[in-house]
Design an enzyme around this catalytic site. Structure first.
Site, PDB file in Angstrom:
ATOM      1  N   GLU A 193      -6.826 -10.273  -3.160  1.00  0.00           N
ATOM      2  CA  GLU A 193      -5.987  -9.055  -3.143  1.00  0.00           C
ATOM      3  C   GLU A 193      -4.614  -9.358  -3.723  1.00  0.00           C
ATOM      4  OE1 GLU A 193      -5.985  -7.240   0.782  1.00  0.00           O
ATOM      5  OE2 GLU A 193      -8.103  -7.711   1.096  1.00  0.00           O
ATOM      6  N   GLU A 247      -9.553 -10.573   8.461  1.00  0.00           N
ATOM      7  CA  GLU A 247      -8.384 -10.674   9.363  1.00  0.00           C
ATOM      8  C   GLU A 247      -8.757 -10.807  10.842  1.00  0.00           C
ATOM      9  OE1 GLU A 247      -5.780  -7.365   8.504  1.00  0.00           O
ATOM     10  OE2 GLU A 247      -5.398  -8.033   6.457  1.00  0.00           O
TER      11      GLU A 247
HETATM   12  C1  XIL Z   1      -5.066  -1.313   2.201  1.00  0.00           C
HETATM   13  C2  XIL Z   1      -5.140  -0.310   1.054  1.00  0.00           C
HETATM   14  O1  XIL Z   1      -4.467  -0.831  -0.059  1.00  0.00           O
HETATM   15  C3  XIL Z   1      -4.527   0.982   1.482  1.00  0.00           C
HETATM   16  O2  XIL Z   1      -4.680   1.954   0.442  1.00  0.00           O
HETATM   17  C4  XIL Z   1      -5.199   1.453   2.760  1.00  0.00           C
HETATM   18  O3  XIL Z   1      -4.604   2.619   3.220  1.00  0.00           O
HETATM   19  C5  XIL Z   1      -5.093   0.399   3.839  1.00  0.00           C
HETATM   20  O4  XIL Z   1      -5.654  -0.787   3.360  1.00  0.00           O
HETATM   21  N1  XIL Z   1      -5.392  -6.181   3.598  1.00  0.00           N
HETATM   22  C6  XIL Z   1      -6.653  -5.733   3.299  1.00  0.00           C
HETATM   23  C7  XIL Z   1      -6.810  -4.462   2.552  1.00  0.00           C
HETATM   24  O5  XIL Z   1      -7.636  -6.430   3.539  1.00  0.00           O
HETATM   25  O6  XIL Z   1      -7.986  -3.779   2.920  1.00  0.00           O
HETATM   26  C8  XIL Z   1      -5.621  -3.564   2.723  1.00  0.00           C
HETATM   27  O7  XIL Z   1      -5.773  -2.458   1.843  1.00  0.00           O
HETATM   28  C9  XIL Z   1      -4.345  -4.304   2.429  1.00  0.00           C
HETATM   29  C10 XIL Z   1      -4.174  -5.453   3.383  1.00  0.00           C
END
Ligand code: XIL
Length: 324
Positions: free
Chosen positions: A237, A129
């Site tokens: 994800e 990101e």
């Molecule tokens: C999120 C997790 O799911 C949560 O449990 C944590 O508190 C914060 O991070 N994009 C990403 C992930 O790259 O690392 C994030 O994961 C969700 C959004």
């Protein structure tokens, strides 16, 4: 009940899920994970804030547990994530280093973490990101203000990772590159620059936190365009929201379940249509709806994953499977 094949047995690429140590200690969770998936991402425990506890201390209990679990169950591990603006530890940010000092510290972090798991973690998100939604760099994040040329900093970070574990596949990860053409074109420019200047990058992860109301044709155009880079493509994800209005009275009816299953199928089919050599893995961001991050981030009435709270398979699972 119909016993459908495990996803991992049908796919010609890895099928991953994000997990936490705590959830793996729940036997049903661990069994569902082992049976259906063959790649592990850390939802939480491999982020910088969790690992880099102070200037002189690292905490590897969580990552070690995950890496051992994966090894015991013949799974690959995807390392998520070395650099993320949301995950720099406060002690580090507050130290307010100049850019040289900042980079030397980050370099030591990369060498320590990638080095520890050399040969055990197959792939890393080196950066996560870095682009804002308009395609510009997130220079608002305090740490990047220190660099005149942030992309140059990232190039060197990828190189530090490469030098530490030459066999690890190195990814840039972000959300909505597929849907957002401004972000995608900044990413493609960055990839071109890496290539021109001889810095390593093997793949692009698109997070794919998506929804049933997202336009499929737009996804397909963006995904194809991402693949035009020739790099590995990781759906990194994946989850699919259903409760568009975040309504507390939302009901996940049969029809809604079917809509979600169709979306899972469509996304898997679009991924399958990519050139074989660029397929790397599809990773879902969790296993059971009862633990999805979206319950707090989006709505407590949300059902984005492949398994119900009791670990029975959803229509979404069958949709995913039939897309393979
Ligand atoms: C999120 C997790 O799911 C949560 O449990 C944590 O508190 C914060 O991070 N994009 C990403 C992930 O790259 O690392 C994030 O994961 C969700 C959004």
């Amino acid at each position: 009940a119909v016993v459908s094949a495990p996803l991992k047995d049908k796919a010609l690429f890895e099928i991953g899920a994000a997990v936490t140590v705590a959830h793996l200690k729940e036997p049903d969770f661990a069994n569902t994970f082992k049976t259906n998936f063959n790649q592990l991402s850390a939802e939480y425990e491999m982020k910088m804030k969790q690992i880099w506890t102070s200037a002189t201390t690292y905490s590897f209990d969580g990552p070690d547990y995950l890496v051992n679990f994966a090894a015991q169950n013949s799974m690959k591990v995807h390392g998520h994530t070395l650099l993320w603006y949301k995950s720099f530890p406060d002690w580090f940010i507050n130290a307010a280093y100049d850019s040289l000092n900042f980079e030397n510290n980050v370099k030591a972090y990369i060498q320590t973490v990638v080095g520890r798991y050399k040969g055990k973690i197959r792939s890393w998100d080196v950066a996560n990101e870095i682009f804002a939604d308009d395609g510009s760099l997130r220079i608002d994040a305090s740490v990047y203000k220190t660099f005149k040329d942030p992309i140059g900093f990232y190039e060197r970070c990828f190189q530090y990772a490469r030098d530490t574990d030459p066999d690890a596949k190195l990814f840039y990860n972000d959300y909505d590159q597929v849907l957002n053409s401004a972000k995608r074109s900044s990413l493609k420019k960055m990839v071109e620059r890496f290539r021109k200047e001889g810095y390593p990058i093997d793949g692009i992860g698109d997070q794919f936190h998506t929804t049933v109301w997202t336009d499929k044709a737009t996804i397909n155009i963006g995904l194809t365009d991402l693949a035009s880079t020739g790099l590995l493509i990781h759906i990194s994800e994946l989850d699919i929201r259903v409760n568009q209005n975040k309504s507390d009275s939302y009901v996940f009816t049969d029809a809604e379940q079917q809509k979600q299953a169709n979306m899972y199928k469509a996304i898997v089919e679009m991924y399958e249509a990519l050139p074989q050599a660029q397929k790397f893995a599809i990773t879902v961001w969790g296993i059971t709806d009862k633990y999805s991050w979206l319950l707090s981030w989006w709505s407590p009435k949300e059902y984005p994953l492949l398994f119900n709270g009791d670990y029975s398979k959803k229509k979404a699972y069958e949709g995913f499977l039939s897309g393979l």
